[in-house]
Design an enzyme around this catalytic site. Structure first.
Site, PDB file in Angstrom:
ATOM      1  CE1 TYR A   1      -6.014  12.353  -9.553  1.00  0.00           C
ATOM      2  CE2 TYR A   1      -5.975  14.076 -10.169  1.00  0.00           C
ATOM      3  CZ  TYR A   1      -6.106  12.888 -10.204  1.00  0.00           C
ATOM      4  OH  TYR A   1      -5.186  12.388 -11.374  1.00  0.00           O
TER       5      TYR A   1
ATOM      6  CG  ASP B   1      -1.600   1.438   1.519  1.00  0.00           C
ATOM      7  OD1 ASP B   1      -1.826   2.522   0.324  1.00  0.00           O
ATOM      8  OD2 ASP B   1      -2.775   0.940   2.211  1.00  0.00           O
TER       9      ASP B   1
HETATM   10  P1  NAP Z   1      -5.890   2.855 -12.363  1.00  0.00           P
HETATM   11  O1  NAP Z   1      -6.064   2.749 -13.760  1.00  0.00           O
HETATM   12  O2  NAP Z   1      -6.800   3.189 -11.789  1.00  0.00           O
HETATM   13  O3  NAP Z   1      -4.250   2.371 -11.407  1.00  0.00           O
HETATM   14  C1  NAP Z   1      -4.011   3.181 -10.585  1.00  0.00           C
HETATM   15  C2  NAP Z   1      -2.710   2.060 -10.090  1.00  0.00           C
HETATM   16  O4  NAP Z   1      -2.457   2.069  -9.535  1.00  0.00           O
HETATM   17  C3  NAP Z   1      -3.346   0.778  -9.857  1.00  0.00           C
HETATM   18  O5  NAP Z   1      -1.780  -0.593 -10.161  1.00  0.00           O
HETATM   19  C4  NAP Z   1      -3.593   0.296  -8.973  1.00  0.00           C
HETATM   20  O6  NAP Z   1      -3.350  -1.131  -8.113  1.00  0.00           O
HETATM   21  C5  NAP Z   1      -2.520   1.231  -8.242  1.00  0.00           C
HETATM   22  N1  NAP Z   1      -3.007   2.018  -6.476  1.00  0.00           N
HETATM   23  C6  NAP Z   1      -3.977   2.222  -6.252  1.00  0.00           C
HETATM   24  N2  NAP Z   1      -3.792   2.802  -4.879  1.00  0.00           N
HETATM   25  C7  NAP Z   1      -2.645   2.004  -4.827  1.00  0.00           C
HETATM   26  C8  NAP Z   1      -2.259   1.673  -3.008  1.00  0.00           C
HETATM   27  N3  NAP Z   1      -2.454   2.612  -2.148  1.00  0.00           N
HETATM   28  N4  NAP Z   1      -1.057   1.307  -3.411  1.00  0.00           N
HETATM   29  C9  NAP Z   1      -0.631   1.143  -4.124  1.00  0.00           C
HETATM   30  N5  NAP Z   1      -0.871   0.767  -5.438  1.00  0.00           N
HETATM   31  C10 NAP Z   1      -1.964   1.254  -5.297  1.00  0.00           C
HETATM   32  O7  NAP Z   1      -5.154   4.687 -12.874  1.00  0.00           O
HETATM   33  P2  NAP Z   1      -3.978   5.441 -13.894  1.00  0.00           P
HETATM   34  O8  NAP Z   1      -4.371   6.222 -14.862  1.00  0.00           O
HETATM   35  O9  NAP Z   1      -3.404   4.304 -14.736  1.00  0.00           O
HETATM   36  O10 NAP Z   1      -3.294   6.880 -13.252  1.00  0.00           O
HETATM   37  C11 NAP Z   1      -2.044   6.646 -12.764  1.00  0.00           C
HETATM   38  C12 NAP Z   1      -1.163   7.730 -12.008  1.00  0.00           C
HETATM   39  O11 NAP Z   1      -1.606   8.709 -13.382  1.00  0.00           O
HETATM   40  C13 NAP Z   1      -2.248   8.525 -11.268  1.00  0.00           C
HETATM   41  O12 NAP Z   1      -1.388   8.839 -10.318  1.00  0.00           O
HETATM   42  C14 NAP Z   1      -3.043   9.049 -12.134  1.00  0.00           C
HETATM   43  O13 NAP Z   1      -3.295  10.379 -10.856  1.00  0.00           O
HETATM   44  C15 NAP Z   1      -1.991  10.159 -12.893  1.00  0.00           C
HETATM   45  N6  NAP Z   1      -2.899  10.521 -13.708  1.00  0.00           N
HETATM   46  C16 NAP Z   1      -4.155   9.982 -14.035  1.00  0.00           C
HETATM   47  C17 NAP Z   1      -3.979  10.749 -15.680  1.00  0.00           C
HETATM   48  C18 NAP Z   1      -5.813  10.000 -16.906  1.00  0.00           C
HETATM   49  O14 NAP Z   1      -5.984  10.696 -17.212  1.00  0.00           O
HETATM   50  N7  NAP Z   1      -5.312   8.856 -15.953  1.00  0.00           N
HETATM   51  C19 NAP Z   1      -4.123  11.631 -15.938  1.00  0.00           C
HETATM   52  C20 NAP Z   1      -3.363  12.367 -14.764  1.00  0.00           C
HETATM   53  C21 NAP Z   1      -2.469  12.017 -13.653  1.00  0.00           C
HETATM   54  P3  NAP Z   1      -4.673  -2.178  -7.857  1.00  0.00           P
HETATM   55  O15 NAP Z   1      -4.611  -2.243  -9.425  1.00  0.00           O
HETATM   56  O16 NAP Z   1      -4.459  -3.245  -7.882  1.00  0.00           O
HETATM   57  O17 NAP Z   1      -5.674  -1.685  -8.082  1.00  0.00           O
END
Ligand code: NAP
Length: 248
Positions: A156, A64
């Site tokens: 956020y 975590d």
């Molecule tokens: P996502 O598809 O929801 O994936 C999130 C990942 O983080 C998953 O592997 C999840 O693991 C893991 N995770 C969540 N909480 C956790 C914790 N407490 N400890 C360890 N792992 C944890 O999200 P994403 O879109 O790829 O986003 C990744 C990053 O990019 C985030 O920081 C997000 O804020 C940032 N971001 C994303 C976007 C976008 O448009 N997608 C834009 C700007 C910034 P599990 O699968 O095991 O839950």
């Protein structure tokens, strides 16, 4: 020679989305990759196999990111398994959106702890080993929401803005030790996180993106590859937007 040959990386939250894209890109570039997940054990195992199939060392760890104790144990295990850590990508993140009038203390704390405290947890554990290793590259995934703000995402946005200040401070503190610290600010990237959004919100984003398309995880991963590699040895304390010109 591949860009990350001989380097060892940790990527948090790599069981899917942007983290998975970064883990795959790093392994393709020759890096050994340790990565974490929170609950998606099966997907993490599949990724571990896929990365190992590329001929690098790879291992999934359930940890975590919000927990200081978990992160301490994680780094001890990775250092025992991999020997060193040259690159860290703090990617794990969540959203729990709500307008301020409805936002609970729990929603605030959960997002701040997972997105921002996690970056402190990891950097705190890695500063010493990276100093001993005479260098390192830390890459923090923020968001353009941390720069612009967004109604309904004050928790956020605060967590992501905090990452930018933290990144600049660490770059200044550890620069003399050859440890670089940069942030990447994605715009709208197609992942499970953005799949949750309703159509009206997606259309609103889309209409404001000058490049008229959403981004891919590979497009974020390629910027992480640059910041992780020796192509960016004099780049530190910066935030690079990957957003199709949404943030200009
Ligand atoms: P996502 O598809 O929801 O994936 C999130 C990942 O983080 C998953 O592997 C999840 O693991 C893991 N995770 C969540 N909480 C956790 C914790 N407490 N400890 C360890 N792992 C944890 O999200 P994403 O879109 O790829 O986003 C990744 C990053 O990019 C985030 O920081 C997000 O804020 C940032 N971001 C994303 C976007 C976008 O448009 N997608 C834009 C700007 C910034 P599990 O699968 O095991 O839950």
């Amino acid at each position: 020679m591949k860009l990350l040959e001989g380097k060892k990386a940790i990527v948090t939250g790599a069981s899917r989305g942007i983290g998975e894209g970064i883990a795959r890109t790093f392994a393709q570039a020759g890096a050994d990759v340790a990565f974490t997940y929170r609950s998606s054990a099966e997907r993490a195992q599949q990724l571990e196999q896929a990365l190992t199939g590329l001929g690098v060392q790879a291992k999934a760890y359930q940890s975590d990111a919000a927990s200081f104790e978990d992160t301490e144990k994680l780094i001890t295990s990775i250092l025992a398994d991999f020997g060193a850590i040259d690159i860290a990508v703090n990617n794990a993140g969540i959203t729990q959106d709500n307008l301020i009038l409805r936002m609970s203390e729990e929603q605030w704390d959960k997002v701040i702890d997972t997105n921002l405290k996690s970056v402190f947890n990891m950097t705190k554990q890695l500063a010493r080993p990276m100093m001993k290793n005479r260098g390192g590259s830390i890459i923090n995934i923020t968001s353009i929401v941390g720069m612009k703000g967004n109604a309904g995402q004050s928790n956020y946005a605060a967590s992501k803005a905090g990452i930018i200040g933290f990144t600049k401070s660490i770059a200044q503190e550890l620069g003399s030790r050859n440890i670089r610290c940069n942030a990447i600010a994605p715009g709208f990237i197609e992942t499970e996180m953005t799949d949750q959004l309703d159509e009206a919100t997606k259309e609103n984003y889309f209409s404001n993106i000058p490049m008229k398309r959403f981004g891919t995880t590979a497009e974020v991963a390629n910027v992480a590859l640059f910041l992780a590699s020796d192509l960016s040895t004099y780049v530190s304390g910066q935030t690079v937007s990957v957003c199709g010109a949404l943030n200009t």
